[in-house]
Design a protein around this motif. Structure first.
Motif, PDB file in Angstrom:
ATOM      1  N   PRO A   1       0.814  -1.223   0.000  1.00  0.00           N
ATOM      2  CA  PRO A   1       0.000   0.000   0.000  1.00  0.00           C
ATOM      3  C   PRO A   1       0.851   1.278   0.000  1.00  0.00           C
ATOM      4  O   PRO A   1       0.510   2.261  -0.645  1.00  0.00           O
ATOM      5  CB  PRO A   1      -0.836  -0.099   1.272  1.00  0.00           C
ATOM      6  CG  PRO A   1      -0.855  -1.550   1.600  1.00  0.00           C
ATOM      7  CD  PRO A   1       0.452  -2.108   1.102  1.00  0.00           C
ATOM      8  N   ALA A   2       1.977   1.242   0.703  1.00  0.00           N
ATOM      9  CA  ALA A   2       2.861   2.412   0.725  1.00  0.00           C
ATOM     10  C   ALA A   2       3.454   2.671  -0.654  1.00  0.00           C
ATOM     11  O   ALA A   2       3.560   3.833  -1.086  1.00  0.00           O
ATOM     12  CB  ALA A   2       3.978   2.210   1.756  1.00  0.00           C
ATOM     13  N   ALA A   3       3.820   1.608  -1.358  1.00  0.00           N
ATOM     14  CA  ALA A   3       4.351   1.758  -2.714  1.00  0.00           C
ATOM     15  C   ALA A   3       3.282   2.321  -3.645  1.00  0.00           C
ATOM     16  O   ALA A   3       3.569   3.175  -4.494  1.00  0.00           O
ATOM     17  CB  ALA A   3       4.875   0.420  -3.238  1.00  0.00           C
ATOM     18  N   PHE A   4       2.029   1.881  -3.491  1.00  0.00           N
ATOM     19  CA  PHE A   4       0.936   2.408  -4.301  1.00  0.00           C
ATOM     20  C   PHE A   4       0.722   3.894  -4.018  1.00  0.00           C
ATOM     21  O   PHE A   4       0.554   4.696  -4.937  1.00  0.00           O
ATOM     22  CB  PHE A   4      -0.353   1.623  -4.044  1.00  0.00           C
ATOM     23  CG  PHE A   4      -1.517   2.171  -4.815  1.00  0.00           C
ATOM     24  CD1 PHE A   4      -1.643   1.949  -6.183  1.00  0.00           C
ATOM     25  CD2 PHE A   4      -2.478   2.936  -4.174  1.00  0.00           C
ATOM     26  CE1 PHE A   4      -2.705   2.476  -6.899  1.00  0.00           C
ATOM     27  CE2 PHE A   4      -3.549   3.463  -4.887  1.00  0.00           C
ATOM     28  CZ  PHE A   4      -3.660   3.235  -6.253  1.00  0.00           C
ATOM     29  N   VAL A   5       0.745   4.284  -2.757  1.00  0.00           N
ATOM     30  CA  VAL A   5       0.585   5.700  -2.396  1.00  0.00           C
ATOM     31  C   VAL A   5       1.730   6.525  -2.974  1.00  0.00           C
ATOM     32  O   VAL A   5       1.517   7.624  -3.506  1.00  0.00           O
ATOM     33  CB  VAL A   5       0.484   5.873  -0.858  1.00  0.00           C
ATOM     34  CG1 VAL A   5       0.614   7.325  -0.448  1.00  0.00           C
ATOM     35  CG2 VAL A   5      -0.827   5.281  -0.357  1.00  0.00           C
ATOM     36  N   LEU A   6       2.934   5.992  -2.901  1.00  0.00           N
ATOM     37  CA  LEU A   6       4.087   6.699  -3.476  1.00  0.00           C
ATOM     38  C   LEU A   6       3.926   6.881  -4.982  1.00  0.00           C
ATOM     39  O   LEU A   6       4.173   7.962  -5.515  1.00  0.00           O
ATOM     40  CB  LEU A   6       5.375   5.930  -3.164  1.00  0.00           C
ATOM     41  CG  LEU A   6       6.673   6.561  -3.656  1.00  0.00           C
ATOM     42  CD1 LEU A   6       6.890   7.913  -2.993  1.00  0.00           C
ATOM     43  CD2 LEU A   6       7.839   5.641  -3.357  1.00  0.00           C
ATOM     44  N   TRP A   7       3.466   5.834  -5.682  1.00  0.00           N
ATOM     45  CA  TRP A   7       3.214   5.949  -7.127  1.00  0.00           C
ATOM     46  C   TRP A   7       2.136   6.988  -7.406  1.00  0.00           C
ATOM     47  O   TRP A   7       2.268   7.804  -8.315  1.00  0.00           O
ATOM     48  CB  TRP A   7       2.791   4.588  -7.698  1.00  0.00           C
ATOM     49  CG  TRP A   7       2.290   4.717  -9.101  1.00  0.00           C
ATOM     50  CD1 TRP A   7       3.031   4.774 -10.229  1.00  0.00           C
ATOM     51  CD2 TRP A   7       0.919   4.847  -9.500  1.00  0.00           C
ATOM     52  NE1 TRP A   7       2.209   4.928 -11.327  1.00  0.00           N
ATOM     53  CE2 TRP A   7       0.908   4.981 -10.900  1.00  0.00           C
ATOM     54  CE3 TRP A   7      -0.289   4.862  -8.804  1.00  0.00           C
ATOM     55  CZ2 TRP A   7      -0.274   5.133 -11.620  1.00  0.00           C
ATOM     56  CZ3 TRP A   7      -1.457   5.013  -9.519  1.00  0.00           C
ATOM     57  CH2 TRP A   7      -1.443   5.140 -10.904  1.00  0.00           C
ATOM     58  N   LEU A   8       1.085   6.979  -6.602  1.00  0.00           N
ATOM     59  CA  LEU A   8      -0.011   7.928  -6.777  1.00  0.00           C
ATOM     60  C   LEU A   8       0.464   9.369  -6.571  1.00  0.00           C
ATOM     61  O   LEU A   8       0.113  10.263  -7.354  1.00  0.00           O
ATOM     62  CB  LEU A   8      -1.141   7.580  -5.804  1.00  0.00           C
ATOM     63  CG  LEU A   8      -2.507   8.187  -6.058  1.00  0.00           C
ATOM     64  CD1 LEU A   8      -3.025   7.780  -7.431  1.00  0.00           C
ATOM     65  CD2 LEU A   8      -3.480   7.743  -4.970  1.00  0.00           C
ATOM     66  N   VAL A   9       1.265   9.596  -5.552  1.00  0.00           N
ATOM     67  CA  VAL A   9       1.806  10.938  -5.290  1.00  0.00           C
ATOM     68  C   VAL A   9       2.716  11.385  -6.440  1.00  0.00           C
ATOM     69  O   VAL A   9       2.612  12.517  -6.928  1.00  0.00           O
ATOM     70  CB  VAL A   9       2.557  10.976  -3.935  1.00  0.00           C
ATOM     71  CG1 VAL A   9       3.379  12.244  -3.783  1.00  0.00           C
ATOM     72  CG2 VAL A   9       1.556  10.838  -2.789  1.00  0.00           C
TER      73      VAL A   9
END
Length: 167
Positions: A57-65
């Motif tokens: 989930p943290a990697a997904f949030v980083l990609w989204l940002v």
């Protein structure tokens, strides 16, 4: 003693349009975002199980940002006219908006350039320049981007050295 370059080596004055939201740059940023998402999905499918549960989930949030920042950068690129008079760069986006300052090339792809205008008021403005907007002036723009200000310009750093030849 500091000597100025002969006038025949100075770049001509030039005006060049800035496109704002370039379709080419938008496509390149979207492709990079899509590639990042594909890698993220592949990692989640094959390698994330060996990692702590919070990491995917943290990697997904980083990609989204990162994708959101790329979109914000692209959508905020100003459209206007960039001008070089032999001494200073100016950017006119609206009749009321005129920025003056020094230009720095951050990415040169020969037919496209990312440049940064450091305005005298302390602000910074990023610009995306493309050859297809004004093909006949592209060479003049490139010469101006890499030239030095004329000799004796107030506020311009003296960069020419004794015995300097053509750049």
């Amino acid at each position: 003693a500091v000597t100025a370059l002969p006038s025949r080596y100075r770049a001509p004055a030039v005006q060049y349009p800035t496109s704002g939201r370039s379709a080419w740059l938008g496509a390149a940023l979207a492709l990079g975002s899509a590639a990042g998402f594909a890698v993220l999905l592949a990692w989640c499918g094959w390698g994330a199980s060996a990692q702590p549960a919070w990491m995917a989930p943290a990697a997904f949030v980083l990609w989204l940002v990162a994708s959101g920042m790329a979109w914000r950068f692209w959508s905020g690129l100003p459209a206007g006219t960039l001008a070089w008079d032999g001494q200073v760069w100016t950017l006119q986006c609206t009749p009321q908006t005129l920025l003056r300052g020094a230009l720095t090339v951050d990415l040169d792809l020969q037919r496209r350039m990312a440049v940064r205008l450091a305005a005298t008021d302390g602000s910074t403005c990023w610009l995306w320049l493309e050859q297809n907007l004004e093909p006949l002036r592209w060479g003049d723009l490139r010469r101006a981007v890499y030239s030095r200000p004329g000799h004796g310009v107030a506020g311009a750093p003296e960069q020419a050295s004794e015995g300097a030849g053509p750049v």
